[in-house]
Write an enzyme that holds these catalytic residues in place. Sequence first.
Site, short mmCIF file in Angstrom:
data_model
loop_
_atom_site.label_atom_id
_atom_site.label_comp_id
_atom_site.label_asym_id
_atom_site.label_seq_id
_atom_site.Cartn_x
_atom_site.Cartn_y
_atom_site.Cartn_z
N GLN A 16 8.16 17.35 45.73
CA GLN A 16 8.89 18.59 45.96
C GLN A 16 9.36 19.19 44.64
OE1 GLN A 16 11.07 18.07 49.51
NE2 GLN A 16 12.22 19.95 49.33
N SER A 73 7.38 10.69 45.50
CA SER A 73 8.13 10.93 46.73
C SER A 73 7.17 11.38 47.83
CB SER A 73 9.25 11.93 46.49
OG SER A 73 10.12 12.00 47.58
N LEU A 74 7.27 12.64 48.32
CA LEU A 74 6.36 13.07 49.39
C LEU A 74 4.91 12.97 48.96
CD1 LEU A 74 4.76 16.09 49.51
CD2 LEU A 74 7.09 16.84 49.06
N ARG A 129 9.76 14.29 58.36
CA ARG A 129 10.49 13.77 57.20
C ARG A 129 11.37 14.85 56.56
NH1 ARG A 129 9.42 13.14 51.51
NH2 ARG A 129 9.95 11.07 50.67
N HIS A 169 16.71 10.29 48.41
CA HIS A 169 16.53 8.96 47.80
C HIS A 169 17.86 8.29 47.42
CE1 HIS A 169 12.24 9.45 47.86
NE2 HIS A 169 12.36 10.61 47.29
N GLN A 225 11.24 4.09 51.35
CA GLN A 225 11.15 5.13 50.34
C GLN A 225 12.20 6.23 50.55
OE1 GLN A 225 8.99 8.54 50.70
NE2 GLN A 225 7.46 8.07 49.14
#
Length: 314
Positions: free
Chosen positions: A10, A93-94, A118, A204, A253
């Site tokens: 992102q 991440s994503l 998510r 996170h 995660q």
Amino acid sequence: MTRAFVFPGQGAQTIGMGKALAEAYPAAQAVFDEVDEALGEKLSALIWEGTQEELTLTRNAQPALMATSLAAMRALEAEGVTVEAAAFVAGHSLGEYSALAAAGAISVADTARLLRIRGAAMQEAVAVGEGAMAALLGLDLATVGKLARKAAHDTGKVCQAANDNDPAQVVISGHAAAVRHAVELAQEAGAKRAVMLPVSAPFHCKLMAPAARVMAGALDDVDIAQPKVRLVANVLAHDVTEPETIRSLLVDQVTDSVRWRESVSWMVKQGVTEFWEIGAGKALSGMIRRIERSATTRAIGTPEDVKAAAQSIG
């Protein structure tokens, strides 16, 4: 030359991303069509013709970035470059979901639906204004960890390292009051820059526990196959291939740190010398060069990038 394919997270989203790929490659257009169908809406129209503000909403940005990465991957495949041209895949991440879809572990449709869930779950986990994130530049992870722990202790709130991006950039996440206090502490400790980030939720960190529970349920309903190429997982900073382990790590995660610096260093130790950033932007390429100066990077987000990359390996 040993290669890794890496997929952005992102922040890389821009209006128009992937459009030229879709126009040049039917296989790339097919990815956007599949994502639109999976979500029951024209996400592609938002990506190509919408507003940056709407695209940046977490629920939209996550599947949109994945779609763009997979479109670039399909364009590479049309030019004869398959995912097996890499020794490893990894994502920030994503981007880890994009990496898994590229490696055939999760279908594009399931990945789109998972990322929509998510994004919404992460947005809803903490009320707007209660959480925050900040980027601390010029301090290493150990120093930032100490500052985050002190900020958490001083305020009685959550504050922890969220993204270990490169040797001089660590992102912290948690309650807004604690993160602001950590920014003040970082400035006193000599950080080159310490800035609050314009994000809608504290990703996170432990505050994302409700989102992790949502993702555990969503992931239970999805088939995960062994990836064609080894995944370097954010949570572990080393490789994994076992589907049930991957399922568990994708839940972890949500609340755990993105260990990007360690992941890149681990891949370099395994012999990786070249990193292809597949999708929107060049943020990961910059991080990788700061982590390992000897590594070469290549950003692949346009038809011209695709053709040049394919030509580079014959």
